[in-house]
Design an enzyme around this catalytic site. Structure first.
Site, mmCIF file in Angstrom:
data_model
loop_
_atom_site.group_PDB
_atom_site.id
_atom_site.type_symbol
_atom_site.label_atom_id
_atom_site.label_comp_id
_atom_site.label_asym_id
_atom_site.label_seq_id
_atom_site.Cartn_x
_atom_site.Cartn_y
_atom_site.Cartn_z
ATOM 1 C CG ASP A 1 50.146 7.560 16.043
ATOM 2 O OD1 ASP A 1 51.247 7.480 15.472
ATOM 3 O OD2 ASP A 1 49.336 6.640 16.468
ATOM 4 C CE LYS B 1 56.966 10.575 18.668
ATOM 5 N NZ LYS B 1 55.539 10.159 18.490
ATOM 6 N N GLY C 1 56.256 6.645 12.247
ATOM 7 C CA GLY C 1 55.614 7.188 11.086
ATOM 8 C C GLY C 1 55.549 9.089 11.413
ATOM 9 C CG HIS C 2 58.430 10.894 13.316
ATOM 10 N ND1 HIS C 2 59.402 10.961 14.054
ATOM 11 C CD2 HIS C 2 57.354 9.907 13.925
ATOM 12 C CE1 HIS C 2 59.532 10.132 15.188
ATOM 13 N NE2 HIS C 2 58.275 9.659 15.205
ATOM 14 C CD GLN D 1 57.707 3.875 18.347
ATOM 15 O OE1 GLN D 1 58.972 3.985 18.812
ATOM 16 N NE2 GLN D 1 57.689 3.757 16.890
HETATM 17 P P1 IMP Z 1 55.559 -2.481 17.494
HETATM 18 O O1 IMP Z 1 56.290 -1.435 17.982
HETATM 19 O O2 IMP Z 1 55.365 -2.567 16.079
HETATM 20 O O3 IMP Z 1 56.138 -3.703 18.268
HETATM 21 O O4 IMP Z 1 53.938 -2.364 18.137
HETATM 22 C C1 IMP Z 1 53.903 -2.403 19.316
HETATM 23 C C2 IMP Z 1 52.808 -1.467 19.791
HETATM 24 O O5 IMP Z 1 52.957 -0.317 19.699
HETATM 25 C C3 IMP Z 1 51.484 -1.569 18.770
HETATM 26 O O6 IMP Z 1 50.156 -1.135 19.774
HETATM 27 C C4 IMP Z 1 51.718 -0.377 17.974
HETATM 28 O O7 IMP Z 1 50.435 -0.048 17.219
HETATM 29 C C5 IMP Z 1 52.288 0.375 18.885
HETATM 30 N N1 IMP Z 1 53.094 1.656 17.907
HETATM 31 C C6 IMP Z 1 54.484 1.430 17.571
HETATM 32 N N2 IMP Z 1 54.896 2.442 16.862
HETATM 33 C C7 IMP Z 1 53.942 3.427 16.886
HETATM 34 C C8 IMP Z 1 53.985 4.653 16.461
HETATM 35 O O8 IMP Z 1 54.580 5.332 15.821
HETATM 36 N N3 IMP Z 1 52.587 5.054 16.858
HETATM 37 C C9 IMP Z 1 51.562 4.571 17.286
HETATM 38 N N4 IMP Z 1 51.819 3.484 17.723
HETATM 39 C C10 IMP Z 1 52.658 2.776 17.651
#
Ligand code: IMP
Length: 430
Positions: free
Chosen positions: A13, A16, A40-41, A228
């Site tokens: 977040d 990017k 979520g870009h 991420q």
């Molecule tokens: P997962 O990627 O859904 O397995 O989530 C694992 C961890 O990464 C959690 O804490 C999510 O909130 C975090 N996370 C995954 N994708 C994002 C992102 O695009 N932005 C922020 N946090 C993310």
């Protein structure tokens, strides 16, 4: 021409999407190398038009840019087709020639979401707080060597068999907690739709590694778009509170099939403060009114899940760590405008180790929260700076803040974003 890589330096977040959008103005292709529907870009392309891309490379918002999705990514086929439909609806069709998906990319079976929900519930107070998109189970299946890849769709009967096999395997593993009755029939229907969507994506499947080599050989340029952030990386992040895909620049090599010598510049994206969504250590968190104020000013709610993000001061120690992990050439600083109006700002510039930590290791896993952050306090600035485009026009205290961050992280800050719009950016010579 080398491949430039863009990555997040915090817990995702970082904004990017906007920076990729700006940098993709001058490239031939943008390639996603990890993650999937969890990302979520957000890109604001006009006063009333913005897109949130989850799977698709952000470069596709520019008509002449090709999109590539590497084998390091995991794809929910139905969700990806939905995203493509949204872009087409907005007059940006993603034709066969504009998108290439690695045949080796893994597919997110609908049962993975169910398994993930079950697993998160079992963890109780230690749940990860995932985005619930089935990402973790999909990467787990990849490394269990049972996963389904896009190339499997080339053999329809084989794909149907694998999809059924995955469903049965996980239903079995969940035992008495497995869905039954109407939930089970809904899952079986979803599995049928998963197969159809996977077959539909086959048109876009190919060899991303080879495509990149061809683009480079003909003098073209590629931007690798990370998802991420470094602190969510499974190797280097705050394990186990991390995601499944590789979030550092090195992941671009494995996730796209390119050698390290193909990498040119590495651009790190960092917000002017910190946020985190989901569970896990966050030493500079502000669970108070200041944090609430940052959240409201910054609109800090998840682009994928809508969850309120945890907010805190910028962690200069972790930022410097992330710059090292990625080998950043320079950094783009985002959301500086959110910090207008704070009388004082703080930046963590050192830690005191948890006295109980053995061997003086600065643990970055679950125990990181036990180390004590120390801060440098800086003056804030009153003026609204949103939309500013000139470094010299920034209030002096805002410039001092940026210069202090630059000193802490050890590399230049080449872009400073002052709002979500494409033009709300300050360019500095780096
Ligand atoms: P997962 O990627 O859904 O397995 O989530 C694992 C961890 O990464 C959690 O804490 C999510 O909130 C975090 N996370 C995954 N994708 C994002 C992102 O695009 N932005 C922020 N946090 C993310």
């Amino acid at each position: 021409m080398p491949v430039d890589v863009l990555t997040g330096l915090q817990w995702g977040d970082e904004g990017k999407g906007k920076i990729v959008d700006i940098l993709s103005e001058s490239v031939d292709a943008v390639a996603r190398f990890s993650g999937g529907g969890n990302a979520g870009h957000t890109v604001s392309v006009g006063p009333d038009l913005s897109f949130v891309l989850h799977h698709l490379p952000t470069g596709l918002l520019r008509e002449n840019v090709e999109g590539l999705i590497g084998s390091g990514c995991v794809i929910d086929p139905g969700a990806l087709l939905g995203e493509m439909g949204e872009l087409a609806g907005a007059g940006l069709p993603v034709d066969r020639g504009r998108l290439l998906i690695s045949a080796g990319a893994h597919l997110v079976h609908p049962v993975y979401r169910v398994v993930e929900k079950w697993d998160e519930a079992r963890r109780g107070d230690s749940s990860i707080g995932t985005t619930a998109r089935g990402i973790g189970p999909c990467y787990a299946e990849k490394y269990w060597r049972r996963g389904i890849r896009l190339e499997d769709a080339a053999f329809e009967q084989g794909l149907r068999h694998k999809a059924r096999e995955q469903l049965e395997y996980h239903l079995d593993a969940m035992g008495g907690s497995a869905p039954s009755g109407s939930d089970l029939s809904a899952l079986r229907d979803a599995t049928g739709r998963f197969v159809e969507a996977s077959l539909a994506l086959l048109d876009y499947a190919g060899d991303v590694s080879l495509r990149i080599a061809d683009i480079l050989e003909s003098g073209g340029s590629v931007l690798a778009e990370g998802a991420q952030g470094a602190l969510l990386d499974p190797d280097h992040g705050t394990y186990p509170y991390v995601t499944g895909g590789s979030c550092t620049a090195g992941g671009a090599c494995s996730g796209l099939g390119i050698g390290p010598r193909s990498i040119g510049q590495v651009v790190g994206v960092m917000k002017a403060y910190s946020t985190r969504v989901g569970a896990g250590p966050f030493p500079t968190e502000l669970p108070n009114e200041t944090g609430d104020r940052i959240r409201e000013r910054g609109g800090e709610y998840g682009a994928t899940t809508g969850r309120p993000r945890r907010c805190g001061w910028l962690d200069g120690v972790l930022a410097r760590y992330a710059v090292r992990l990625n080998g950043c050439s320079w950094v783009a600083l985002t959301l500086l405008d959110v910090l207008s109006g704070f009388e004082k700002l703080r930046v963590c510039n050192r830690y005191e180790l948890d006295p109980e930590a053995s061997a003086g290791i600065f643990e970055r896993g679950a125990r990181m929260a036990l180390h004590r952050p120390f801060y440098r306090e800086l003056d804030g600035w009153e003026e609204e700076i949103r939309g500013m485009t000139s470094w010299d026009a920034l209030p002096r205290k805002a410039r001092d803040y940026v210069l202090y961050l630059e000193e802490l992280i050890g590399v230049p800050i080449g872009l400073v974003s002052t709002g979500p719009g494409r033009s709300e950016i300050i360019r500095r010579d780096v």
